[in-house]
Scaffold this active site. Sequence first.
Site, PDB file in Angstrom:
ATOM      1  N   GLU A  71    -111.642 -62.196 -61.740  1.00 30.34           N
ATOM      2  CA  GLU A  71    -111.140 -62.770 -63.007  1.00 30.34           C
ATOM      3  C   GLU A  71    -112.070 -63.940 -63.299  1.00 30.34           C
ATOM      4  O   GLU A  71    -112.033 -64.950 -62.596  1.00 30.34           O
ATOM      5  CB  GLU A  71    -109.696 -63.281 -62.855  1.00 30.34           C
ATOM      6  CG  GLU A  71    -108.713 -62.328 -62.183  1.00 30.34           C
ATOM      7  CD  GLU A  71    -108.520 -61.036 -62.934  1.00 30.34           C
ATOM      8  OE1 GLU A  71    -108.762 -61.009 -64.158  1.00 30.34           O
ATOM      9  OE2 GLU A  71    -108.165 -60.029 -62.303  1.00 30.34           O
TER      10      GLU A  71
ATOM     11  N   CYS B 210    -109.987 -70.513 -68.966  1.00 29.57           N
ATOM     12  CA  CYS B 210    -110.866 -69.357 -69.179  1.00 29.57           C
ATOM     13  C   CYS B 210    -110.673 -68.808 -70.575  1.00 29.57           C
ATOM     14  O   CYS B 210    -111.583 -68.233 -71.154  1.00 29.57           O
ATOM     15  CB  CYS B 210    -110.572 -68.286 -68.141  1.00 29.57           C
ATOM     16  SG  CYS B 210    -108.862 -67.767 -68.134  1.00 29.57           S
TER      17      CYS B 210
HETATM   18  P1  NAD Z   1    -115.723 -71.571 -59.256  1.00 34.33           P
HETATM   19  O1  NAD Z   1    -116.287 -70.224 -59.510  1.00 34.33           O
HETATM   20  O2  NAD Z   1    -116.649 -72.709 -59.137  1.00 34.33           O
HETATM   21  O3  NAD Z   1    -114.845 -71.555 -57.896  1.00 34.33           O
HETATM   22  C1  NAD Z   1    -113.786 -70.659 -57.696  1.00 34.33           C
HETATM   23  C2  NAD Z   1    -113.540 -70.497 -56.207  1.00 34.33           C
HETATM   24  O4  NAD Z   1    -114.619 -69.819 -55.597  1.00 34.33           O
HETATM   25  C3  NAD Z   1    -113.392 -71.825 -55.469  1.00 34.33           C
HETATM   26  O5  NAD Z   1    -112.366 -71.714 -54.523  1.00 34.33           O
HETATM   27  C4  NAD Z   1    -114.744 -71.974 -54.771  1.00 34.33           C
HETATM   28  O6  NAD Z   1    -114.712 -72.761 -53.618  1.00 34.33           O
HETATM   29  C5  NAD Z   1    -115.041 -70.538 -54.432  1.00 34.33           C
HETATM   30  N1  NAD Z   1    -116.455 -70.257 -54.184  1.00 34.33           N
HETATM   31  C6  NAD Z   1    -117.546 -70.965 -54.591  1.00 34.33           C
HETATM   32  N2  NAD Z   1    -118.676 -70.353 -54.181  1.00 34.33           N
HETATM   33  C7  NAD Z   1    -118.297 -69.239 -53.516  1.00 34.33           C
HETATM   34  C8  NAD Z   1    -119.003 -68.184 -52.876  1.00 34.33           C
HETATM   35  N3  NAD Z   1    -120.340 -68.145 -52.840  1.00 34.33           N
HETATM   36  N4  NAD Z   1    -118.296 -67.179 -52.311  1.00 34.33           N
HETATM   37  C9  NAD Z   1    -116.950 -67.182 -52.373  1.00 34.33           C
HETATM   38  N5  NAD Z   1    -116.221 -68.164 -52.958  1.00 34.33           N
HETATM   39  C10 NAD Z   1    -116.891 -69.173 -53.523  1.00 34.33           C
HETATM   40  O7  NAD Z   1    -114.656 -71.823 -60.428  1.00 34.33           O
HETATM   41  P2  NAD Z   1    -113.880 -73.145 -60.841  1.00 34.33           P
HETATM   42  O8  NAD Z   1    -114.863 -74.145 -61.358  1.00 34.33           O
HETATM   43  O9  NAD Z   1    -112.922 -73.571 -59.793  1.00 34.33           O
HETATM   44  O10 NAD Z   1    -113.002 -72.590 -62.067  1.00 34.33           O
HETATM   45  C11 NAD Z   1    -113.496 -72.492 -63.361  1.00 34.33           C
HETATM   46  C12 NAD Z   1    -113.937 -71.088 -63.681  1.00 34.33           C
HETATM   47  O11 NAD Z   1    -112.885 -70.165 -63.447  1.00 34.33           O
HETATM   48  C13 NAD Z   1    -114.290 -70.919 -65.158  1.00 34.33           C
HETATM   49  O12 NAD Z   1    -115.436 -70.113 -65.287  1.00 34.33           O
HETATM   50  C14 NAD Z   1    -113.068 -70.212 -65.724  1.00 34.33           C
HETATM   51  O13 NAD Z   1    -113.310 -69.503 -66.900  1.00 34.33           O
HETATM   52  C15 NAD Z   1    -112.697 -69.324 -64.590  1.00 34.33           C
HETATM   53  N6  NAD Z   1    -111.291 -68.903 -64.671  1.00 34.33           N
HETATM   54  C16 NAD Z   1    -111.031 -67.594 -64.923  1.00 34.33           C
HETATM   55  C17 NAD Z   1    -109.715 -67.173 -65.080  1.00 34.33           C
HETATM   56  C18 NAD Z   1    -109.374 -65.744 -65.374  1.00 34.33           C
HETATM   57  O14 NAD Z   1    -108.237 -65.364 -65.136  1.00 34.33           O
HETATM   58  N7  NAD Z   1    -110.283 -64.947 -65.900  1.00 34.33           N
HETATM   59  C19 NAD Z   1    -108.678 -68.101 -64.952  1.00 34.33           C
HETATM   60  C20 NAD Z   1    -108.989 -69.417 -64.668  1.00 34.33           C
HETATM   61  C21 NAD Z   1    -110.300 -69.820 -64.525  1.00 34.33           C
HETATM   62  C1  SIN Z   2    -106.474 -69.655 -67.644  1.00 34.01           C
HETATM   63  O1  SIN Z   2    -105.959 -68.999 -66.729  1.00 34.01           O
HETATM   64  O2  SIN Z   2    -107.508 -70.368 -67.461  1.00 34.01           O
HETATM   65  C2  SIN Z   2    -105.897 -69.588 -69.024  1.00 34.01           C
HETATM   66  C3  SIN Z   2    -104.444 -69.461 -69.097  1.00 34.01           C
HETATM   67  C4  SIN Z   2    -104.105 -69.424 -70.562  1.00 34.01           C
HETATM   68  O3  SIN Z   2    -104.352 -68.382 -71.193  1.00 34.01           O
HETATM   69  O4  SIN Z   2    -103.675 -70.429 -71.102  1.00 34.01           O
END
Ligand code: NAD
Ligand code: SIN
Length: 501
Positions: A255, A289
């Site tokens: 995701e 996201c």
């Molecule tokens: P991130 O990708 O930096 O980190 C997410 C997780 O992955 C953390 O626990 C991190 O420690 C871990 N991680 C980092 N490097 C890794 C590796 N090489 N292997 C395995 N795990 C690793 O994301 P973030 O900054 O915490 O969150 C923001 C991002 O998440 C944004 O891009 C946002 O759009 C996305 N997001 C997506 C959804 C969705 O449902 N599509 C929901 C919320 C956030």
């Molecule tokens: C998210 O999981 O980052 C978004 C949740 C929302 O749609 O508000």
Amino acid sequence: MNQKYEFTALGDFIDGQFRIPAQPDGEIALEDPGDLSALEGNVPFALSHVDHAVEAARGAYRGWRDLSANERAKHLKRFAAEIEAASSEFSETISRDVGKPLWETRGEVQAMIRKVDLTLDAGLKEVEDREFVMAPGQVARWRHHARGVLGVLGPFNFPGHLVHGHVIPALATGNTVVIKPSESAPMVAQLYVELARHAGLPDGVINLIHGDARSGARLAKHHDLAGVLFTGSYGVGRRILEDTLDQPWKLIALEMGGKNGVAVADDADLDAAAAAIAFGATATAGQRCSATSRVLAMHSIAEELTEKIRRLMSSITVGYALDEAAFMGPLISHAAKQRHADLLGWARNDAAECLLEGGPTEGPYAGHYVRPSLHRVASWDSESRYQAEEHFVPDVCVLSCDSFEEAIAYLDATEYGLSGSVFTKSRPRFEYAFRETRLGLLNWNTSTVGASSALPFGGLGKSGNDRPAAALSSVYCSYPVACVEMEEPTLPTQHPGFPKL
Ligand code: NAD
Ligand code: SIN
């Protein structure tokens, strides 16, 4: 200065016990992004704990899988009750860990409580066994099996809800889990597993390891892990796919990010559209996201709509997360604040017109505070870093379009494919947008944010690998087994040349 806040790190949670690493490989520094002097200390982590946690989850797997669905449901309902009883503490902990205001974190905790019933009712229906009679005495069954040990990698922006959103369906379908939470939210993760322990979940069913990218990578690659349930950025999701290329049997549910737009037609309610856009861009300080970062407005209403958005975005109340009056808290980190400053430069390079300067600002305390920014561009540029990439800050870019069809084409023009929305009074126009876009969520006359847990949630393109979560998480947490079952065996149909006994 705000009041100092004491937090005692208990360590990783493995096989029902908290364990502080004897020989740490690193430390996570505690930080309240809205008051950098409020929290002190750090959370040590050890890479070897990843292996111990997977081993504990393996050890607990058969016992948990073999409980009846009802027995597992009782455990999960007790867990929901513990979260509910601790809801004030939980929402305050999220606010301190990641800087989200209380109005948001209270909602996040309510979503976590509801998630359990949603999973046990509608979620498990998605993976109910099916059967039909194939031939006299032959019953065909379509049954679902748990996968084993699942790794849950969480993001910072919904540190409770999005970890829980994988954990509950994983457990309800009979798997055990190892959680690697965001390094920006260690306090939330600790409280979460403490509540699981109070709920009496059997040892080893939920395990937690703190750590950074190295811990996440070690978990994702672990040979005994049946699947990776990841929520985070596109870059890290891609890295996980690379790291697991030689494990094609492993379930990888990604995701990832979004670059979400709102298309506004000339017949739209402009007040409603402007409010939805400003809300979608500034809730969680743009760190969702599904956040709105692009507006595709039909030419005749673009000017009026943009002015309404500008008025709203310029009056957002920015404040400390625990201040009830705050609508928008700080960004998560110094790096994110710097990214907002950089974005203003990238927008200038694109000759974008700045309508609201925004960017880094002073807050009530020293912290990562910014104000929302608003830009207008003359044309869509798929190569533009500013226009095409996810930035995860509160910024909106408006593009004026010659026709509704052009607005929908640009709504769908990024490499992401998470959420979008269309403002129009016309259902045929909305249906046109539905046909012409490739998105996981398409809303009509409402914001791109605020996804419902009762619906599927997942994106296409760089937003996900087609394993929608939320209402459908139970589907990827299990796998279907096809069984042809005969109580009384019969001899196979005779074919020419096949011998008889
Ligand atoms: P991130 O990708 O930096 O980190 C997410 C997780 O992955 C953390 O626990 C991190 O420690 C871990 N991680 C980092 N490097 C890794 C590796 N090489 N292997 C395995 N795990 C690793 O994301 P973030 O900054 O915490 O969150 C923001 C991002 O998440 C944004 O891009 C946002 O759009 C996305 N997001 C997506 C959804 C969705 O449902 N599509 C929901 C919320 C956030
Ligand atoms: C998210 O999981 O980052 C978004 C949740 C929302 O749609 O508000």
